[in-house]
Design an enzyme around this catalytic site. Structure first.
Site, PDB file in Angstrom:
ATOM      1  CG  ASN A   9      -1.968   1.030   1.220  1.00  0.00           C
ATOM      2  OD1 ASN A   9      -1.899   2.008   0.483  1.00  0.00           O
ATOM      3  ND2 ASN A   9      -2.984   0.848   2.053  1.00  0.00           N
ATOM      4  CE  LYS A  16      -1.335   2.151   5.337  1.00  0.00           C
ATOM      5  NZ  LYS A  16      -2.650   2.406   5.985  1.00  0.00           N
ATOM      6  NE  ARG A  92      -4.892   3.283  -1.590  1.00  0.00           N
ATOM      7  CZ  ARG A  92      -4.451   4.496  -1.265  1.00  0.00           C
ATOM      8  NH1 ARG A  92      -3.202   4.684  -0.895  1.00  0.00           N
ATOM      9  NH2 ARG A  92      -5.273   5.527  -1.320  1.00  0.00           N
ATOM     10  CG  HIS A 180     -10.445   6.653   0.870  1.00  0.00           C
ATOM     11  ND1 HIS A 180     -10.911   7.947   1.015  1.00  0.00           N
ATOM     12  CD2 HIS A 180      -9.109   6.716   1.077  1.00  0.00           C
ATOM     13  CE1 HIS A 180      -9.912   8.752   1.301  1.00  0.00           C
ATOM     14  NE2 HIS A 180      -8.802   8.031   1.354  1.00  0.00           N
ATOM     15  CG  HIS A 202     -10.924   6.239   4.848  1.00  0.00           C
ATOM     16  ND1 HIS A 202     -10.414   4.955   4.925  1.00  0.00           N
ATOM     17  CD2 HIS A 202      -9.850   7.047   4.704  1.00  0.00           C
ATOM     18  CE1 HIS A 202      -9.098   5.010   4.825  1.00  0.00           C
ATOM     19  NE2 HIS A 202      -8.734   6.270   4.694  1.00  0.00           N
ATOM     20  N   GLY A 206      -6.193  11.933   3.633  1.00  0.00           N
ATOM     21  CA  GLY A 206      -7.237  11.964   2.621  1.00  0.00           C
ATOM     22  C   GLY A 206      -8.513  11.454   3.271  1.00  0.00           C
ATOM     23  NE  ARG A 235      -5.621  14.829  -0.955  1.00  0.00           N
ATOM     24  CZ  ARG A 235      -5.930  13.536  -0.896  1.00  0.00           C
ATOM     25  NH1 ARG A 235      -6.786  13.019  -1.762  1.00  0.00           N
ATOM     26  NH2 ARG A 235      -5.387  12.766   0.013  1.00  0.00           N
ATOM     27  CG  ASP A 277      -0.362  15.688  12.557  1.00  0.00           C
ATOM     28  OD1 ASP A 277      -1.402  15.349  13.167  1.00  0.00           O
ATOM     29  OD2 ASP A 277       0.679  15.013  12.582  1.00  0.00           O
ATOM     30  CG  MET A 278      -7.337  16.321  13.585  1.00  0.00           C
ATOM     31  SD  MET A 278      -8.154  17.899  13.196  1.00  0.00           S
ATOM     32  CE  MET A 278      -9.069  17.426  11.723  1.00  0.00           C
ATOM     33  NE  ARG A 279      -0.857  12.800  14.731  1.00  0.00           N
ATOM     34  CZ  ARG A 279       0.075  11.967  14.276  1.00  0.00           C
ATOM     35  NH1 ARG A 279       0.337  10.845  14.928  1.00  0.00           N
ATOM     36  NH2 ARG A 279       0.755  12.239  13.174  1.00  0.00           N
ATOM     37  N   GLY A 322      -7.042   7.094   9.805  1.00  0.00           N
ATOM     38  CA  GLY A 322      -6.171   7.578  10.876  1.00  0.00           C
ATOM     39  C   GLY A 322      -6.852   8.504  11.867  1.00  0.00           C
ATOM     40  CG  ASN A 326      -5.789   6.325  15.707  1.00  0.00           C
ATOM     41  OD1 ASN A 326      -5.866   5.345  16.431  1.00  0.00           O
ATOM     42  ND2 ASN A 326      -5.318   6.268  14.472  1.00  0.00           N
ATOM     43  CD  GLU A 373      -6.555   1.541   2.614  1.00  0.00           C
ATOM     44  OE1 GLU A 373      -7.276   2.383   2.043  1.00  0.00           O
ATOM     45  OE2 GLU A 373      -5.374   1.773   2.950  1.00  0.00           O
TER      46      GLU A 373
END
Length: 401
Positions: A9, A16, A92, A180, A202, A206, A235, A277-279, A322, A326, A373
């Site tokens: 992937n 991955k 993928r 996805h 998802h 992305g 994006r 990064d959302m974190r 992700g 999480n 995936e």
């Protein structure tokens, strides 16, 4: 000799992977999994067993060529397969276009056709195809299978497949493809009841949503390219198409400049000016970080309602990816915007990351399901190899490219 399948992937800077032994009756047993991250100065490989125990950690100077990267990966994985021989590699591939609606053995003609689809997924397609080319170079006799993110959505009903454009454009392949798909297929396979009306979120770098009924895609937020739909890490997601014309005509921006803007400088990073990064954004006290998070959650909630509308309701909402898996705070904020639909979540179950996070009073269930995936890639690859061997028992010994 026992056989094994490797699922790759690939992203722009990381891969991955998961390796599976093929048992009696073509059962797949996970042998190892991990990731290979390539950054400017180093390449870091982590290999884990089926129980997620780290087997290997290896850091080396970053390698420039994909062939060297692939050789590094194979050199670390194959000794862990025991007496099993690597029979095939499944990949993928983000975009299959109008032609590829199911997994396919890769040959030179297939690779050329997939390369031609790069303008529809410029951020992803090259990274998906590089490992295929690398394996052709270092293991030319090894079978390779392309597994498509678009395939799950291939049979969307015309209402959601077609753009409101003249028919000749659809004849040229301009339609909603969706992405996805490997993740959505995994979620669909894992559910107890295929009859349920399911919305899968998802959410990651992305992000996209999919409405699933009877195990099939009914509607999805991404369309011709992975740029449409929800706002994402870098994006823009859906915008007024007139903006593109405005940027060209008034700002004199070129196509490549607009592509750079919409793919790389928009979304969370564009709104916050801080991070994609959302974190990092969740940990920030900056008002712009909060505004970016609010817009992301509002967009997801609105589109969940739209996905439910196309099925005349929803029985189950699934968070994956992700962020979806999480980030309890993002799940909480999205669900709070859907209270009017009768959605209620259990705050403690959500914060603890339980599989089920809705209350008994909720009008529909909410679950958190980690996606996989790689397992879907492996299953699709196994099926293609089984079919190829039935048709031609000597196919395994031939050069596919």
């Amino acid at each position: 000799m026992p056989q094994a399948i490797l699922a790759l992937n690939a992203g722009s800077s990381s891969i991955k992977f998961a390796a599976y032994r093929v048992g009696t009756g073509s059962e797949l047993t996970l042998a190892c999994k991990g990731s290979l991250d390539r950054h400017a100065r180093e390449a870091k490989l982590i290999v884990k067993d089926a129980a997620s125990t780290v087997l290997q950690e290896h850091t080396s100077e970053s390698v420039d060529s994909s062939s060297a990267l692939t050789t590094l990966l194979l050199g670390r994985i194959e000794p862990l397969l025991g007496d099993a021989e690597l029979a095939a590699v499944g990949h993928r591939v983000v975009h299959g276009g109008p032609t590829f609606s199911a997994p396919v053995l890769v040959d030179s003609a297939v690779l050329q056709a997939l390369d031609a689809l790069t303008p529809l997924a410029p951020l992803h397609q090259p990274g998906c195809l590089d490992p295929i080319r690398s394996l052709i170079s270092v293991r030319p006799r090894l079978l390779q299978v392309a597994c498509f993110d678009t395939a799950f959505h291939h049979d969307l009903p015309p209402t959601y497949r077609r753009f409101p454009l003249p028919a000749e454009f659809e004849a040229d392949g301009i339609r909603r493809y969706g992405f996805h798909g490997l993740s959505f297929e995994y979620i669909a396979r894992s559910l107890d009841s295929v009859e349920a009306r399911v919305v899968v979120a998802h959410l990651g770098s992305g992000s996209s949503l999919c409405a699933i009924r009877n195990g099939k895609s009914v509607n999805t937020t991404m369309s011709l390219t992975p740029l449409d739909g929800l706002m994402m890490a870098t994006r823009s997601g859906a915008i007024d198409p007139g903006l593109v014309l405005y940027l060209q005509q008034t700002k004199n921006m070129s196509a490549s400049e607009i592509e750079e803007l919409l793919y790389h400088r928009s979304g969370l990073i564009g709104l916050s000016g801080i991070s994609s990064d959302m974190r990092i954004l969740l940990a920030s006290d900056d008002l712009k970080a909060k505004e970016a998070i609010d817009q992301f959650c509002a967009c997801v909630a609105e589109q969940i309602a739209a996905m439910a509308t196309c099925m005349s309701g929803v029985d189950l909402l699934v968070f994956t990816g992700g962020i979806g898996e999480n980030s309890p705070e993002i799940r909480k904020q999205i669900c709070a915007r859907l209270n009017w639909l009768g959605l209620r979540i259990d705050d403690e179950a959500n914060m603890r990351g339980h599989n089920s996070i809705s209350t008994r009073e909720s009008r529909f269930a909410v679950r958190v399901i980690p996606t996989d995936e790689e397992s879907v890639i492996a299953m699709q690859t196994r099926d293609i190899i089984d079919r190829a061997n039935l048709e031609d028992p000597n196919r395994i010994a031939k050069n596919p490219a």
